[in-house]
Design a protein around this motif. Sequence first.
Motif, PDB file in Angstrom:
ATOM      1  N   THR A 115       0.956  -0.829   0.100  1.00 22.84           N
ATOM      2  CA  THR A 115       0.139   0.273  -0.048  1.00 22.84           C
ATOM      3  C   THR A 115       0.989   1.324   0.181  1.00 22.84           C
ATOM      4  OG1 THR A 115      -1.352  -1.300   1.126  1.00 22.84           O
ATOM      5  CG2 THR A 115      -1.557   0.787   1.095  1.00 22.84           C
ATOM      6  N   LEU A 116       0.481   2.325  -0.878  1.00 26.55           N
ATOM      7  CA  LEU A 116       1.465   3.281  -1.206  1.00 26.55           C
ATOM      8  C   LEU A 116       0.853   4.646   0.293  1.00 26.55           C
ATOM      9  CD1 LEU A 116       0.718   4.690  -4.644  1.00 26.55           C
ATOM     10  CD2 LEU A 116       2.799   3.552  -3.380  1.00 26.55           C
ATOM     11  N   GLN A 117       1.955   5.152   0.731  1.00 26.41           N
ATOM     12  CA  GLN A 117       1.761   5.951   1.997  1.00 26.41           C
ATOM     13  C   GLN A 117       2.214   7.248   1.898  1.00 26.41           C
ATOM     14  OE1 GLN A 117       3.316   4.120   5.183  1.00 26.41           O
ATOM     15  NE2 GLN A 117       2.240   2.605   5.673  1.00 26.41           N
ATOM     16  N   ARG A 118       1.697   8.501   2.394  1.00 21.26           N
ATOM     17  CA  ARG A 118       2.624  10.115   1.653  1.00 21.26           C
ATOM     18  C   ARG A 118       4.132   9.894   1.415  1.00 21.26           C
ATOM     19  NH1 ARG A 118       0.562  15.286   4.249  1.00 21.26           N
ATOM     20  NH2 ARG A 118       2.464  16.361   3.810  1.00 21.26           N
ATOM     21  N   LYS A 119       4.788   9.090   3.410  1.00 20.93           N
ATOM     22  CA  LYS A 119       5.887   8.876   2.943  1.00 20.93           C
ATOM     23  C   LYS A 119       6.156   8.018   1.732  1.00 20.93           C
ATOM     24  CE  LYS A 119       6.508   4.553   5.637  1.00 20.93           C
ATOM     25  NZ  LYS A 119       6.449   4.362   7.124  1.00 20.93           N
ATOM     26  N   ASP A 120       5.597   7.208   1.103  1.00 16.64           N
ATOM     27  CA  ASP A 120       6.319   6.952  -0.452  1.00 16.64           C
ATOM     28  C   ASP A 120       6.701   8.365  -1.277  1.00 16.64           C
ATOM     29  OD1 ASP A 120       6.462   4.316   0.992  1.00 16.64           O
ATOM     30  OD2 ASP A 120       4.501   4.068   0.756  1.00 16.64           O
ATOM     31  N   LEU A 121       5.481   8.932  -1.325  1.00 16.93           N
ATOM     32  CA  LEU A 121       5.210   9.935  -2.230  1.00 16.93           C
ATOM     33  C   LEU A 121       6.313  11.007  -1.748  1.00 16.93           C
ATOM     34  CD1 LEU A 121       1.323  10.784  -2.653  1.00 16.93           C
ATOM     35  CD2 LEU A 121       3.168   9.770  -4.110  1.00 16.93           C
ATOM     36  N   ASP A 122       6.462  11.139  -1.207  1.00 15.25           N
ATOM     37  CA  ASP A 122       7.191  11.838  -0.512  1.00 15.25           C
ATOM     38  C   ASP A 122       9.020  11.839  -1.011  1.00 15.25           C
ATOM     39  OD1 ASP A 122       5.806  14.425   1.274  1.00 15.25           O
ATOM     40  OD2 ASP A 122       5.958  13.046   2.958  1.00 15.25           O
ATOM     41  N   ASN A 123       9.088  10.765  -0.364  1.00 13.13           N
ATOM     42  CA  ASN A 123       9.890  10.476  -1.015  1.00 13.13           C
ATOM     43  C   ASN A 123      10.594  10.266  -2.799  1.00 13.13           C
ATOM     44  OD1 ASN A 123      11.603   9.126   1.837  1.00 13.13           O
ATOM     45  ND2 ASN A 123      10.384   6.970   1.378  1.00 13.13           N
ATOM     46  N   ALA A 124       9.856   9.656  -3.601  1.00  9.87           N
ATOM     47  CA  ALA A 124       9.738   9.879  -4.413  1.00  9.87           C
ATOM     48  C   ALA A 124       9.841  11.291  -5.109  1.00  9.87           C
ATOM     49  CB  ALA A 124       8.467   8.797  -5.194  1.00  9.87           C
ATOM     50  N   ILE A 125       9.405  11.829  -4.466  1.00 10.38           N
ATOM     51  CA  ILE A 125       9.320  13.602  -5.075  1.00 10.38           C
ATOM     52  C   ILE A 125      10.955  14.169  -4.364  1.00 10.38           C
ATOM     53  CG2 ILE A 125       8.389  16.345  -4.422  1.00 10.38           C
ATOM     54  CD1 ILE A 125       6.044  14.668  -4.044  1.00 10.38           C
ATOM     55  N   GLU A 126      11.469  13.502  -3.372  1.00  9.10           N
ATOM     56  CA  GLU A 126      12.232  14.131  -2.963  1.00  9.10           C
ATOM     57  C   GLU A 126      13.487  13.479  -4.060  1.00  9.10           C
ATOM     58  OE1 GLU A 126      13.860  13.792   1.213  1.00  9.10           O
ATOM     59  OE2 GLU A 126      11.660  14.598   1.398  1.00  9.10           O
ATOM     60  N   ALA A 127      13.769  12.295  -4.137  1.00 15.61           N
ATOM     61  CA  ALA A 127      14.342  11.238  -4.872  1.00 15.61           C
ATOM     62  C   ALA A 127      14.689  11.419  -7.110  1.00 15.61           C
ATOM     63  CB  ALA A 127      14.769  10.394  -4.320  1.00 15.61           C
ATOM     64  N   ILE A 128      13.480  11.941  -7.036  1.00 11.47           N
ATOM     65  CA  ILE A 128      13.420  12.638  -8.931  1.00 11.47           C
ATOM     66  C   ILE A 128      13.286  13.868  -8.721  1.00 11.47           C
ATOM     67  CG2 ILE A 128      12.094  11.526 -10.353  1.00 11.47           C
ATOM     68  CD1 ILE A 128      11.480   9.286  -9.270  1.00 11.47           C
ATOM     69  N   ASP A 129      14.363  13.825  -9.873  1.00 11.80           N
ATOM     70  CA  ASP A 129      14.351  15.670 -10.632  1.00 11.80           C
ATOM     71  C   ASP A 129      13.194  15.998 -10.779  1.00 11.80           C
ATOM     72  OD1 ASP A 129      17.375  15.859  -8.787  1.00 11.80           O
ATOM     73  OD2 ASP A 129      17.984  15.229 -10.672  1.00 11.80           O
ATOM     74  N   GLU A 130      12.882  15.213 -11.582  1.00 14.32           N
ATOM     75  CA  GLU A 130      11.157  15.396 -12.296  1.00 14.32           C
ATOM     76  C   GLU A 130      10.309  15.936 -11.451  1.00 14.32           C
ATOM     77  OE1 GLU A 130      10.822  12.069 -14.625  1.00 14.32           O
ATOM     78  OE2 GLU A 130      12.390  11.904 -15.789  1.00 14.32           O
ATOM     79  N   PHE A 131      10.175  15.740 -10.669  1.00 18.73           N
ATOM     80  CA  PHE A 131       9.343  16.240  -9.346  1.00 18.73           C
ATOM     81  C   PHE A 131       9.973  17.080  -7.553  1.00 18.73           C
ATOM     82  CE2 PHE A 131       7.814  11.414  -9.601  1.00 18.73           C
ATOM     83  CZ  PHE A 131       7.515  11.494 -10.512  1.00 18.73           C
ATOM     84  N   ALA A 132      10.783  17.526  -8.672  1.00 13.24           N
ATOM     85  CA  ALA A 132      11.286  18.867  -7.724  1.00 13.24           C
ATOM     86  C   ALA A 132       9.936  20.189  -7.613  1.00 13.24           C
ATOM     87  CB  ALA A 132      12.267  18.974  -8.118  1.00 13.24           C
ATOM     88  N   PHE A 133       9.599  19.827  -8.763  1.00 14.91           N
ATOM     89  CA  PHE A 133       7.757  21.469  -8.300  1.00 14.91           C
ATOM     90  C   PHE A 133       7.371  21.260  -7.538  1.00 14.91           C
ATOM     91  CE2 PHE A 133       6.516  18.097 -11.357  1.00 14.91           C
ATOM     92  CZ  PHE A 133       5.126  18.133 -11.249  1.00 14.91           C
ATOM     93  N   LEU A 134       7.202  19.328  -7.242  1.00 11.31           N
ATOM     94  CA  LEU A 134       5.676  19.109  -5.938  1.00 11.31           C
ATOM     95  C   LEU A 134       6.334  18.754  -4.578  1.00 11.31           C
ATOM     96  CD1 LEU A 134       4.845  16.295  -8.558  1.00 11.31           C
ATOM     97  CD2 LEU A 134       3.281  18.431  -7.588  1.00 11.31           C
ATOM     98  N   GLU A 135       7.730  19.308  -4.018  1.00 13.66           N
ATOM     99  CA  GLU A 135       8.166  19.624  -2.789  1.00 13.66           C
ATOM    100  C   GLU A 135       7.844  21.033  -2.376  1.00 13.66           C
ATOM    101  OE1 GLU A 135      12.400  20.144  -3.087  1.00 13.66           O
ATOM    102  OE2 GLU A 135      12.895  18.289  -4.283  1.00 13.66           O
ATOM    103  N   GLY A 136       7.395  20.440  -1.307  1.00  7.26           N
ATOM    104  CA  GLY A 136       6.385  21.393  -0.330  1.00  7.26           C
ATOM    105  C   GLY A 136       5.378  21.112  -0.877  1.00  7.26           C
ATOM    106  N   THR A 137       4.628  20.901  -1.981  1.00  9.35           N
ATOM    107  CA  THR A 137       3.333  20.635  -1.575  1.00  9.35           C
ATOM    108  C   THR A 137       2.539  19.793  -0.969  1.00  9.35           C
ATOM    109  OG1 THR A 137       3.320  19.343  -3.284  1.00  9.35           O
ATOM    110  CG2 THR A 137       3.520  21.242  -4.070  1.00  9.35           C
ATOM    111  N   LEU A 138       2.690  19.124  -0.913  1.00  8.54           N
ATOM    112  CA  LEU A 138       2.441  17.757   0.104  1.00  8.54           C
ATOM    113  C   LEU A 138       1.905  17.974   2.014  1.00  8.54           C
ATOM    114  CD1 LEU A 138       3.009  14.626  -1.235  1.00  8.54           C
ATOM    115  CD2 LEU A 138       0.912  15.865  -1.149  1.00  8.54           C
TER     116      LEU A 138
END
Length: 139
Positions: A115-138
């Motif tokens: 099951t995906l949890q919020r921390k998994d999304l946070d980790n993906a956002i932090e680790a992958i440069d393509e998602f840098a624009f999402l940092e801090g949105t959650l």
Amino acid sequence: MLTAEEKEKMAATLAAPVAHADHEADRCTSEEENRAAEALEEGVQQQATGPAAAVGHNRLSKLPLTRIKALMKTDPDVSLASQESVFIIAKATELFVEMIAKDAMVYAQQGKRKTLQRKDLDNAIEAIDEFAFLEGTLD
């Protein structure tokens, strides 16, 4: 309305896999993507004119096109939105959600969870440069 050739090009573009740097080996690129490509091709082959053409877009999109159009119109710069533009935005949104979910799933699997949890999304956002624009949105 798009011509058959334009729809085929769009279908090929949308069905093409997106290359990803570090997590490409961890991604599941099997039946789901094949089914999506087949559905896209079937939609292109089953062209219709008039009101039936709008129904064709609904079959290819998992998201409600009416709501997407309403969201697009909340932008003061958008006064009109064609069916094609609404469909493209819906498809791009689906692909984006699929991509971030697959990347987040890698972190869930590392934690031995299904099951995906919020921390998994946070980790993906932090680790992958393509998602840098999402940092801090959650937050």
